[in-house]
Design a protein around this motif. Structure first.
Motif, PDB file in Angstrom:
ATOM      1  N   LEU A  29     -18.916   5.827 -53.034  1.00 49.37           N
ATOM      2  CA  LEU A  29     -17.555   6.215 -52.670  1.00 49.37           C
ATOM      3  C   LEU A  29     -16.699   6.284 -53.926  1.00 49.37           C
ATOM      4  N   VAL A  30     -16.115   7.452 -54.206  1.00 50.84           N
ATOM      5  CA  VAL A  30     -15.262   7.620 -55.374  1.00 50.84           C
ATOM      6  C   VAL A  30     -13.813   7.385 -54.959  1.00 50.84           C
ATOM      7  N   VAL A  31     -13.168   6.454 -55.651  1.00 52.84           N
ATOM      8  CA  VAL A  31     -11.793   6.074 -55.334  1.00 52.84           C
ATOM      9  C   VAL A  31     -10.924   6.342 -56.560  1.00 52.84           C
ATOM     10  N   ARG A  32      -9.900   7.168 -56.371  1.00 49.61           N
ATOM     11  CA  ARG A  32      -8.892   7.431 -57.398  1.00 49.61           C
ATOM     12  C   ARG A  32      -7.548   6.884 -56.899  1.00 49.61           C
ATOM     13  N   PRO A  33      -6.519   6.860 -57.745  1.00 51.74           N
ATOM     14  CA  PRO A  33      -5.248   6.259 -57.329  1.00 51.74           C
ATOM     15  C   PRO A  33      -4.632   6.908 -56.095  1.00 51.74           C
ATOM     16  N   ASP A  34      -4.866   8.197 -55.886  1.00 52.73           N
ATOM     17  CA  ASP A  34      -4.329   8.859 -54.697  1.00 52.73           C
ATOM     18  C   ASP A  34      -5.258  10.012 -54.333  1.00 52.73           C
ATOM     19  N   VAL A 308     -11.085  -5.832 -57.638  1.00 51.27           N
ATOM     20  CA  VAL A 308     -10.984  -4.378 -57.434  1.00 51.27           C
ATOM     21  C   VAL A 308      -9.593  -4.003 -56.933  1.00 51.27           C
ATOM     22  N   SER A 309      -8.952  -4.919 -56.212  1.00 51.45           N
ATOM     23  CA  SER A 309      -7.573  -4.675 -55.776  1.00 51.45           C
ATOM     24  C   SER A 309      -6.622  -4.680 -56.963  1.00 51.45           C
ATOM     25  N   GLU A 315      -3.494  -2.149 -51.371  1.00 53.24           N
ATOM     26  CA  GLU A 315      -3.449  -1.260 -50.209  1.00 53.24           C
ATOM     27  C   GLU A 315      -4.448  -0.121 -50.344  1.00 53.24           C
ATOM     28  N   ARG A 316      -4.613   0.383 -51.577  1.00 49.07           N
ATOM     29  CA  ARG A 316      -5.582   1.455 -51.800  1.00 49.07           C
ATOM     30  C   ARG A 316      -7.007   0.971 -51.507  1.00 49.07           C
ATOM     31  N   MET A 317      -7.324  -0.233 -51.929  1.00 51.37           N
ATOM     32  CA  MET A 317      -8.677  -0.741 -51.694  1.00 51.37           C
ATOM     33  C   MET A 317      -8.898  -1.125 -50.235  1.00 51.37           C
ATOM     34  N   GLN A 318      -7.867  -1.615 -49.572  1.00 50.14           N
ATOM     35  CA  GLN A 318      -8.010  -1.866 -48.137  1.00 50.14           C
ATOM     36  C   GLN A 318      -8.314  -0.553 -47.413  1.00 50.14           C
ATOM     37  N   ALA A 319      -7.639   0.516 -47.808  1.00 48.76           N
ATOM     38  CA  ALA A 319      -7.903   1.826 -47.197  1.00 48.76           C
ATOM     39  C   ALA A 319      -9.297   2.321 -47.543  1.00 48.76           C
ATOM     40  N   ALA A 320      -9.730   2.108 -48.792  1.00 49.53           N
ATOM     41  CA  ALA A 320     -11.062   2.547 -49.213  1.00 49.53           C
ATOM     42  C   ALA A 320     -12.148   1.812 -48.434  1.00 49.53           C
ATOM     43  N   LEU A 339     -17.220   4.032 -57.093  1.00 44.57           N
ATOM     44  CA  LEU A 339     -16.773   4.344 -58.448  1.00 44.57           C
ATOM     45  C   LEU A 339     -15.257   4.361 -58.430  1.00 44.57           C
ATOM     46  N   LEU A 340     -14.646   3.428 -59.134  1.00 37.93           N
ATOM     47  CA  LEU A 340     -13.206   3.251 -59.145  1.00 37.93           C
ATOM     48  C   LEU A 340     -12.645   3.799 -60.455  1.00 37.93           C
ATOM     49  N   LEU A 341     -11.798   4.813 -60.349  1.00 39.94           N
ATOM     50  CA  LEU A 341     -11.237   5.471 -61.518  1.00 39.94           C
ATOM     51  C   LEU A 341      -9.707   5.439 -61.449  1.00 39.94           C
TER      52      LEU A 341
END
Length: 342
Positions: A29-34, A308-309, A315-320, A339-341
């Motif tokens: 799962l790729v996670v970006r700030p928005d 990671v939070s 909030e972003r990581m809770q959503a991820a 992958l957290l960018l």
């Protein structure tokens, strides 16, 4: 911050009890700030990074640090946590109320240890008599120390000796795998090389404290266990040079990230470093050494979910994590990756 802020509901069936095969077939799962989350695979990593980026791996090797034995007639279980010296280890003991200072603990294969002293955190110093290296004793008597959320559901077996070891494992001393690296294969590393993505190695011997729950109600009251690590000076120089040239430093696993941040100056320069670190990263922390993180999915209210939070926002990581649960990602040590960018 209140520890309850880092809680979430995870269905038990989302906990992976075995890794996927081949290792690099795991989802990511790729996670970006928005923006939307990206459902990709570990094999997409070369396309998701840029030429000049550097992946930083941990080459610690997991030892068979789980011991089952007796103190007299009482059954006890031991998980080694951290080497003290050549013959002594700090360890956590199950059924420790049956153990007193000076007691001899007997394990399989003719292996014994003396319970020397109890620490404030409940752990013990164990001394192994004799002249054989403790690692040889563990090969005779120990088993791989699978995380409780796996070991509580199935027995450790021979497959775990290979499955719970990364392809980079070279230096004995960990009692838990740097699990983000479990996804890598020689084929994936070759593809990363072809894409111009660098690779550097450090060492952090992961301790059993990584499995311990946060019992405090507030993060300010939680005490981290220390772990030993080392970054060679030439590695630090190359990492600084890569960053100065515009490359991003992507930590492969929270262990690599924690050691890099421990070794960084306030200005963000990574130094050659050796020693114990008990760094505890929570939201509000200002990252100095890393530009991204590849990591598996972590436990609710754990120090790693707090980390990671801190990197991406709570909030972003809770959503991820909500997206990952709804999308049937596999969680924890043998699970999928992210992958957290930032």
């Amino acid at each position: 911050m209140k520890v309850d802020l880092f809680d979430f509901e995870l269905p038990p069936e989302r906990i992976a009890l075995r890794p996927v095969r081949p290792r690099d077939a795991a989802r990511m799962l790729v996670v970006r700030p928005d923006g939307p989350f990206e459902d990709r695979g570990v094999r997409d990593l070369p396309a998701l990074l840029r030429k000049g980026d550097v992946l930083v791996f941990n080459d610690t090797r997991v030892i068979p640090a789980q011991l089952e034995g007796r103190r007299g007639e009482a059954k006890i279980g031991v998980t080694l946590h951290k080497r003290i010296d050549l013959r002594r280890w700090q360890a956590f003991i199950r059924n420790a109320k049956r153990v007193k200072e000076g007691n001899i603990l007997t394990f399989g294969g003719g292996v014994t240890a003396v319970a020397e002293s109890r620490h404030e955190d409940g752990s013990w110093t164990l001394a192994f008599p004799g002249t054989e290296p403790v690692e040889l004793l563990l090969e005779r008597a120990g088993t791989m120390p699978l995380p409780p959320y796996i070991a509580g559901k199935r027995a450790t077996d021979e497959a775990d000796r290979e499955d719970y070891q990364t392809m980079f494992a070279a230096r004995d001393g960990a009692v838990a795998a740097p699990t983000a690296s479990l996804h890598f294969t020689p084929e994936l590393v070759s593809a990363l090389d072809e894409a111009g993505i660098g690779r550097e190695i450090l060492t952090l011997h992961v301790g059993a404290g990584t499995f311990l729950p946060v019992k405090a109600e507030d993060t300010a009251d939680h005490r981290m266990h220390s772990e030993w690590g080392r970054i060679e000076p030439d590695v630090a120089e190359r990492l600084n040079a890569a960053r100065a040239s515009g490359g991003r430093l992507i930590a492969v696993g929270t262990t690599s990230l924690r050691l890099l941040e421990s070794a960084a100056t306030p200005e963000g320069t990574i130094t050659g470093w050796e020693g114990d670190t008990d760094i505890f990263i929570t939201p509000g922390y200002q990252f100095r050494a890393v530009d991204g993180l590849m990591t598996n999915f972590h436990l609710p209210k754990s120090t790693l979910f707090m980390l990671v939070s801190a990197l991406m926002g709570r909030e972003r990581m809770q959503a991820a994590y909500g997206h990952a649960i709804e999308s049937d990602y596999r969680f924890y040590s043998y699970g999928d990756s992210s992958l957290l960018l930032p």
